[in-house]
Motif scaffolding. Structure first.
Motif, mmCIF file in Angstrom:
data_model
loop_
_atom_site.group_PDB
_atom_site.id
_atom_site.type_symbol
_atom_site.label_atom_id
_atom_site.label_comp_id
_atom_site.label_asym_id
_atom_site.label_seq_id
_atom_site.Cartn_x
_atom_site.Cartn_y
_atom_site.Cartn_z
ATOM 1 N N THR A 96 -32.692 32.827 -4.849
ATOM 2 C CA THR A 96 -31.844 33.922 -4.364
ATOM 3 C C THR A 96 -32.439 34.632 -3.162
ATOM 4 O OG1 THR A 96 -31.062 34.253 -6.610
ATOM 5 C CG2 THR A 96 -30.659 36.038 -5.063
ATOM 6 N N ILE A 97 -33.741 34.940 -3.200
ATOM 7 C CA ILE A 97 -34.341 35.703 -2.105
ATOM 8 C C ILE A 97 -34.235 34.930 -0.801
ATOM 9 C CG2 ILE A 97 -36.499 36.670 -1.217
ATOM 10 C CD1 ILE A 97 -37.319 37.214 -4.104
ATOM 11 N N GLU A 98 -34.565 33.621 -0.838
ATOM 12 C CA GLU A 98 -34.488 32.827 0.375
ATOM 13 C C GLU A 98 -33.044 32.678 0.861
ATOM 14 O OE1 GLU A 98 -36.223 31.972 -2.258
ATOM 15 O OE2 GLU A 98 -38.280 31.546 -1.661
ATOM 16 N N ALA A 99 -32.120 32.486 -0.104
ATOM 17 C CA ALA A 99 -30.715 32.293 0.281
ATOM 18 C C ALA A 99 -30.175 33.506 1.016
ATOM 19 C CB ALA A 99 -29.875 32.001 -0.966
ATOM 20 N N GLU A 100 -30.599 34.693 0.622
ATOM 21 C CA GLU A 100 -30.120 35.909 1.274
ATOM 22 C C GLU A 100 -30.579 35.992 2.729
ATOM 23 O OE1 GLU A 100 -31.631 38.860 -1.335
ATOM 24 O OE2 GLU A 100 -29.958 38.711 -2.756
ATOM 25 N N ARG A 101 -31.599 35.220 3.055
ATOM 26 C CA ARG A 101 -32.125 35.250 4.426
ATOM 27 C C ARG A 101 -31.441 34.246 5.346
ATOM 28 N NH1 ARG A 101 -38.690 35.236 3.412
ATOM 29 N NH2 ARG A 101 -38.866 37.287 2.462
ATOM 30 N N PHE A 102 -30.594 33.404 4.817
ATOM 31 C CA PHE A 102 -30.029 32.322 5.620
ATOM 32 C C PHE A 102 -29.385 32.820 6.906
ATOM 33 C CE2 PHE A 102 -29.306 28.584 2.444
ATOM 34 C CZ PHE A 102 -30.658 28.611 2.132
ATOM 35 N N ALA A 103 -28.587 33.881 6.805
ATOM 36 C CA ALA A 103 -27.907 34.405 7.994
ATOM 37 C C ALA A 103 -28.920 34.868 9.033
ATOM 38 C CB ALA A 103 -26.970 35.543 7.605
ATOM 39 N N ARG A 115 -30.301 31.871 10.864
ATOM 40 C CA ARG A 115 -29.341 31.372 11.856
ATOM 41 C C ARG A 115 -29.401 32.235 13.110
ATOM 42 N NH1 ARG A 115 -24.193 32.539 13.533
ATOM 43 N NH2 ARG A 115 -23.012 30.777 14.377
ATOM 44 N N LYS A 116 -29.443 33.554 12.928
ATOM 45 C CA LYS A 116 -29.524 34.472 14.067
ATOM 46 C C LYS A 116 -30.815 34.244 14.854
ATOM 47 C CE LYS A 116 -29.100 39.393 15.224
ATOM 48 N NZ LYS A 116 -29.035 40.767 14.676
ATOM 49 N N THR A 119 -42.954 25.874 1.700
ATOM 50 C CA THR A 119 -41.650 26.545 1.659
ATOM 51 C C THR A 119 -41.528 27.464 2.864
ATOM 52 O OG1 THR A 119 -41.719 26.479 -0.766
ATOM 53 C CG2 THR A 119 -40.083 27.922 0.231
ATOM 54 N N PRO A 120 -41.007 26.957 3.985
ATOM 55 C CA PRO A 120 -40.877 27.793 5.179
ATOM 56 C C PRO A 120 -40.025 29.043 4.975
ATOM 57 C CG PRO A 120 -40.585 25.491 5.737
ATOM 58 C CD PRO A 120 -40.608 25.570 4.242
ATOM 59 N N SER A 121 -39.085 28.979 4.008
ATOM 60 C CA SER A 121 -38.203 30.136 3.805
ATOM 61 C C SER A 121 -38.916 31.302 3.131
ATOM 62 C CB SER A 121 -36.964 29.726 3.004
ATOM 63 O OG SER A 121 -37.312 29.042 1.820
ATOM 64 N N LEU A 122 -40.233 31.177 2.874
ATOM 65 C CA LEU A 122 -41.027 32.335 2.469
ATOM 66 C C LEU A 122 -41.381 33.198 3.682
ATOM 67 C CD1 LEU A 122 -43.450 30.666 -0.115
ATOM 68 C CD2 LEU A 122 -41.524 32.184 -0.615
ATOM 69 N N ILE A 123 -41.223 32.643 4.878
ATOM 70 C CA ILE A 123 -41.431 33.406 6.117
ATOM 71 C C ILE A 123 -40.156 34.210 6.400
ATOM 72 C CG2 ILE A 123 -41.855 33.234 8.609
ATOM 73 C CD1 ILE A 123 -44.287 32.382 7.097
ATOM 74 N N SER A 124 -40.317 35.434 6.864
ATOM 75 C CA SER A 124 -39.163 36.299 7.134
ATOM 76 C C SER A 124 -38.347 35.762 8.300
ATOM 77 C CB SER A 124 -39.639 37.716 7.459
ATOM 78 O OG SER A 124 -40.304 37.743 8.716
ATOM 79 N N ALA A 125 -37.090 36.204 8.374
ATOM 80 C CA ALA A 125 -36.223 35.822 9.484
ATOM 81 C C ALA A 125 -36.807 36.301 10.813
ATOM 82 C CB ALA A 125 -34.818 36.378 9.280
ATOM 83 N N GLN A 126 -37.408 37.501 10.817
ATOM 84 C CA GLN A 126 -38.022 38.017 12.042
ATOM 85 C C GLN A 126 -39.212 37.151 12.445
ATOM 86 O OE1 GLN A 126 -36.891 40.597 14.100
ATOM 87 N NE2 GLN A 126 -38.393 39.567 15.421
ATOM 88 N N GLY A 127 -39.969 36.700 11.452
ATOM 89 C CA GLY A 127 -41.095 35.823 11.743
ATOM 90 C C GLY A 127 -40.643 34.517 12.380
ATOM 91 N N ILE A 128 -39.565 33.925 11.857
ATOM 92 C CA ILE A 128 -39.033 32.686 12.437
ATOM 93 C C ILE A 128 -38.510 32.941 13.843
ATOM 94 C CG2 ILE A 128 -37.243 30.910 12.205
ATOM 95 C CD1 ILE A 128 -39.562 30.602 10.222
ATOM 96 N N ALA A 129 -37.872 34.095 14.050
ATOM 97 C CA ALA A 129 -37.378 34.450 15.388
ATOM 98 C C ALA A 129 -38.538 34.558 16.374
ATOM 99 C CB ALA A 129 -36.597 35.759 15.333
ATOM 100 N N ASP A 130 -39.630 35.205 15.955
ATOM 101 C CA ASP A 130 -40.805 35.347 16.832
ATOM 102 C C ASP A 130 -41.416 33.974 17.136
ATOM 103 O OD1 ASP A 130 -40.447 38.077 16.717
ATOM 104 O OD2 ASP A 130 -42.010 38.417 15.209
#
Length: 391
Positions: free
Chosen positions: A110-117, A120-121, A74-85
């Motif tokens: 729900t937790i992963e869905a809240e990170r979608f934006a 994308r960023k 489940t990649p969406s367990l990684i934070s948005a900042q982690g994916i950006a890095d």
């Protein structure tokens, strides 16, 4: 052996952790028992990529990345900042094609869905949402941790945040599933209007919980009705089947998958990931990386062993099977020139088999292309076996 024309290059990134292991899953995924070592794993992924670049001299004649697929687990367990890095680190090492597609798998919780934006960023252009079913009883049987409402909310959010595209993953042929239930699931997915739908039949794979304790699945007649009626519904809603289980609105095919099936090249980084690389000197190799997270991270922490687990040449006699095993997954006609460019072989290596396949009605041929027929799709295993090298 003719000179190869190295095809488009993609990158697969494997994130091995998930909240719990689903009973049908045979992917390299591991139930989370503690916090994800996010920063350490991202650093290991980038070091893994550095190792590939150095080992295969990829910086000598750099090819831009055509696509990136971040899967799991489940990649969406990684934070948005982690994916950006992660994405920033990859781009520093390998140039991105201007219109690169970057897909990330996500659970509709729900937790992963809240990170979608945030994803994308970070640079993600496409999200693949693992819905599987909208029925609570079926979701529970499949070991999924989300409910119908979360799946609907995730799809609606994907529309709102302005992604280039998104996909819904949906299964049919589920335990005790009727034809009506399967079609209602599909109707709900279509109602959510995703640009892309992966609609595929549940299969029981070895070394899964379903393999050792097999559920009752729909019979062959029901499975055929589900597929035939479902295909009609998808076509009526404007979806085009472009590969065995892939349907999309025109222009929204998954570019990463297309590169796989067109016998393109891809690097694989992360636990148990696979890669395939072609070289102008005629070599084609396949690679796998260390499978278990502990072993993989040990390579980063103290270099107990390298990330590479195996590397094997694809022999000339195996290339026809490998090429057509991929190409005949697609509905599109196969350019003959692609066979020459990506296998390094001449037509004489396959002419006898091609003539037999035409005679059997499995493929059609014109001056520039081969096209698998409807009969060929029904007898695909027989067709592919004909291209296999004799032992």
């Amino acid at each position: 052996m003719n000179q190869l024309v190295p095809p488009a290059l993609s990158l697969y990134v494997h994130i091995p952790w998930c909240v719990q292991k689903c009973p049908y899953c045979d992917f390299n995924s591991h139930a989370l028992k503690a916090e994800i070592p996010e920063q350490e794993y991202i650093a290991a992924l980038l070091e893994d990529l550095d190792s590939d670049i150095e080992r295969y001299q990829l910086n000598k004649k750099p090819r831009p990345l055509h696509s990136i697929f971040i899967g799991g687990g489940t990649p969406s367990l990684i934070s948005a900042q982690g994916i950006a890095d992660l994405l920033a680190g990859i781009e520093q090492r390998v140039p991105f094609k201007e219109s690169i597609e970057i897909t990330m798998e996500a659970n509709p919780g729900t937790i992963e869905a809240e990170r979608f934006a945030g994803y994308r960023k970070a640079g993600v252009t496409r999200i693949s949402i693992g819905v599987q079913s909208f029925e609570p009883e079926k979701l529970e049987k499949l070991g999924r941790i989300h409910g119908k409402d979360e799946a609907v909310n995730a799809a609606n959010l994907a529309h709102q945040i302005g992604l280039t595209s998104f996909n819904l993953d949906l299964m049919h042929g589920l335990p005790n599933q009727s034809v009506d239930q399967a079609l209602k699931d599909l109707e709900k997915a279509i109602e959510l209007d995703p640009p892309h739908l992966s609609w595929y039949q549940l299969t029981i794979e070895p070394n899964t919980m379903f393999y050792y304790k097999q559920p009752t699945l729909p019979d062959d007649d029901d499975l055929w009705d589900i597929f035939e009626l479902g295909h009609q519904k998808l076509a009526a809603a404007g979806y085009v089947q472009y590969e065995i289980s892939g349907y999309s609105k025109p222009g929204y095919q998954c570019q990463h998958n297309l590169n796989y099936w067109r016998f393109g090249d891809y690097l694989g980084i992360g636990c148990g990931s696979h890669g395939k690389l072609s070289f102008s000197d005629g070599r084609i190799i396949r690679t796998t990386k260390v499978k278990h997270p502990r072993g993989y991270l040990a390579a980063y922490q103290n270099m107990v062993k390298p990330y590479l687990n195996s590397e094997a040449d694809v022999a000339a006699e195996d290339r026809p099977f490998e090429f057509f095993m991929n190409r005949f997954r697609l509905m599109e006609a196969c350019p003959k020139q692609d066979f020459l460019d990506t296998t390094g072989l001449g037509f004489e290596a396959i002419q006898e088999t091609i003539d037999w396949a035409k005679e059997m009605g499995y493929i059609d041929e014109n001056e520039t292309h081969w096209q698998i027929t409807e009969k060929g799709k029904l007898f695909l295993n027989d067709l592919l076996e004909a291209f296999m090298a004799e032992e």
